[in-house]
Design an enzyme around this catalytic site. Structure first.
Site, PDB file in Angstrom:
ATOM      1  CG  HIS A 266      -2.024  -1.030   1.075  1.00 42.79           C
ATOM      2  ND1 HIS A 266      -2.910  -1.071   0.033  1.00 42.79           N
ATOM      3  CD2 HIS A 266      -2.337  -2.087   1.861  1.00 42.79           C
ATOM      4  CE1 HIS A 266      -3.732  -2.095   0.187  1.00 42.79           C
ATOM      5  NE2 HIS A 266      -3.401  -2.729   1.289  1.00 42.79           N
ATOM      6  CG  HIS A 345      -4.682   5.713 -50.522  1.00 48.20           C
ATOM      7  ND1 HIS A 345      -5.615   6.489 -51.155  1.00 48.20           N
ATOM      8  CD2 HIS A 345      -5.377   4.755 -49.899  1.00 48.20           C
ATOM      9  CE1 HIS A 345      -6.838   6.034 -50.916  1.00 48.20           C
ATOM     10  NE2 HIS A 345      -6.728   4.991 -50.150  1.00 48.20           N
TER      11      HIS A 345
HETATM   12 ZN   LIG Z   1      -6.202  -5.969  -0.164  1.00 46.43          ZN
END
Ligand SMILES: [Zn+2]
Length: 440
Positions: A266, A345
């Protein structure tokens, strides 16, 4: 113009469920409510006086020990990452997460309950384009504990993650494109896992009252303990990816980039989210507003280039020869044999591709729109082209007169233009184009 934008999305209707909060062990009812465009995700504490809300934004991050806590003033919401991961990955941009305590229900330790809830509510499109964070240069965060998160440019949101436990036990790797279906199938069912040595002191202090083998996998030495057997042989790395998605949701914009994560947690996820948010702030600050030349006359190439971001070989307007009214103008483009598209093209039979004519119409129409809005701090995105007809070939040496007229505009964000290209007094192509406008 860049490709079709995606629209912001919210929930089709309010939905809710009741469960147990991990840390307090209390019963908690969580409800997800639809929210208007540009609202983002906000948590609401229904149990407190005045029902305060907290923006799910990185600037409100408070702590990252074991779970992610956000707060404003003295109000806190803990363990927000699983519900945020589900909302973000399932494509919900705007919602209110209402709870009657300080933590969402832990469920089975995965994001599955939230995915089911979102499915029940259904996800619906809104009338405003999504805001993205496009990774332009490699960004990274690193920690002393060996965590490394790298963010690379990519057209999609991808995560490649390596997870490793103590002494590199349980080393697992997975790479995935984060789409709603991949998330639902591969990531959402992956449960939280904890190391016994880490949770033992907390259990002793009674700090995770709601924790049990029903909502977490406990790793003790070589042993993997849980009520239900592993859902994937590599369930741990999948849960790590789940947490990355949830924590990066705090950026508040959809990331287009590839996260390469080694031993993420985290804290490092939050560091990366902070880095992205800071870069976004920097970009917004330098997206300066340029004034549009006014008056009824035309625009020369320099003035056109001050308005349009396009450059060779994609600038398809040489000059604007006149503005008939506020909503009508004519641009001109001289087509030479040196145009890069003639090389392919087609060799021996050069014909200007129809899509380049549509692009030319789009560029002239967007000059009108920028002039009306009196700003270029936005980017026009092409949403649709209807009634497209190519009537005659455009050849080297032709001068195209590109006529554009705004026929509808809804607010400052949506507009429709009717356009046609003329060569030698004959219409060679026509189209009705729809645009939306986004802040740069
Ligand atoms: Zn978690």
């Amino acid at each position: 113009m860049p490709s079709t934008p995606e629209f912001q999305q919210t929930l089709g209707k309010p939905v809710g469920f009741t469960g147990t909060a991990l840390h307090t062990g209390e019963k908690v009812t969580l409800k997800l409510h639809p929210a208007p465009v540009d609202h983002g995700i906000k948590f609401k504490r229904k149990d407190l006086q005045d029902e305060p809300t907290i923006d799910a934004k990185i600037e409100n991050l408070k702590t990252v020990e074991r779970a992610t806590t956000i707060g404003e003033g003295s109000v806190r919401v803990h363990t927000v990452e699983h519900v945020l991961a589900a909302l973000c990955a399932m494509g919900v941009d705007n919602a209110i997460v209402e709870m009657d305590t300080n933590e969402p229900p832990i469920g089975d330790g995965s994001a599955q309950a939230y995915v089911e809830l979102i499915r029940k509510a259904s996800v619906v499109a809104q009338e405003e384009a999504r805001k993205f964070f496009d990774v332009r240069d490699t960004m990274h965060v690193e920690s002393k504990t060996g965590t490394l998160l790298v963010l690379l440019p990519d057209t999609k949101f991808r995560i490649s993650c390596t997870q490793a436990g103590p002494n590199n036990k349980f080393t697992q790797f997975l790479s995935i494109d984060v789409t709603p279906s991949a998330f639902e199938r591969e990531i959402a069912p992956a449960r939280t896992f904890v190391y016994y040595e880490d949770v033992k002191p907390l259990m002793d202090k009674n700090l995770i009252k709601g924790g049990s083998l029903e909502n977490a996998i406990v790793v003790r030495g070589e042993a993997v303990l849980s009520k239900e057997p592993l859902r994937f042989p590599d369930e741990f790395v999948r849960h790590k990816i789940l947490d990355i998605i949830g924590d990066l949701a705090l950026v508040g914009r959809r990331i287009r980039g590839h996260v390469v994560a080694v031993k993420p947690g985290h804290a490092s996820n939050a560091d990366l989210a902070r880095l992205v948010a800071r870069e976004q702030t920097r970009r917004s600050a330098i997206a300066v507003t340029r004034p549009i030349p006014s008056g009824d006359g035309g625009l020369d190439t320099d003035q056109v280039m001050q308005i349009l971001p396009h450059r060779f070989p994609f600038l398809m307007v040489d000059r604007i020869i006149s503005f008939d009214t506020e909503t009508k103008c004519v641009g001109v483009k001289t087509v030479t044999i040196n145009e890069p598209f003639f090389q392919g093209h087609f060799p021996g039979h050069p014909v200007m591709p129809g899509v380049m004519q549509v692009e030319a119409m789009a560029q002239v129409a967007s000059i009108l729109l920028f002039k009306l809005a009196k700003t270029t701090s936005r980017i026009g995105y092409f949403m649709s082209a209807d009634e497209v007809k190519f009537r005659k070939p455009v050849l080297p040496g032709d001068t195209i007169f590109i006529h554009a007229e705004l026929i509808k505009s809804r607010g400052e964000r949506l507009a429709k233009a009717k356009c046609h290209c003329v060569v030698n007094d004959a219409i060679v192509s026509e189209a009705e184009l729809m645009f939306t406008f986004l802040d740069k």
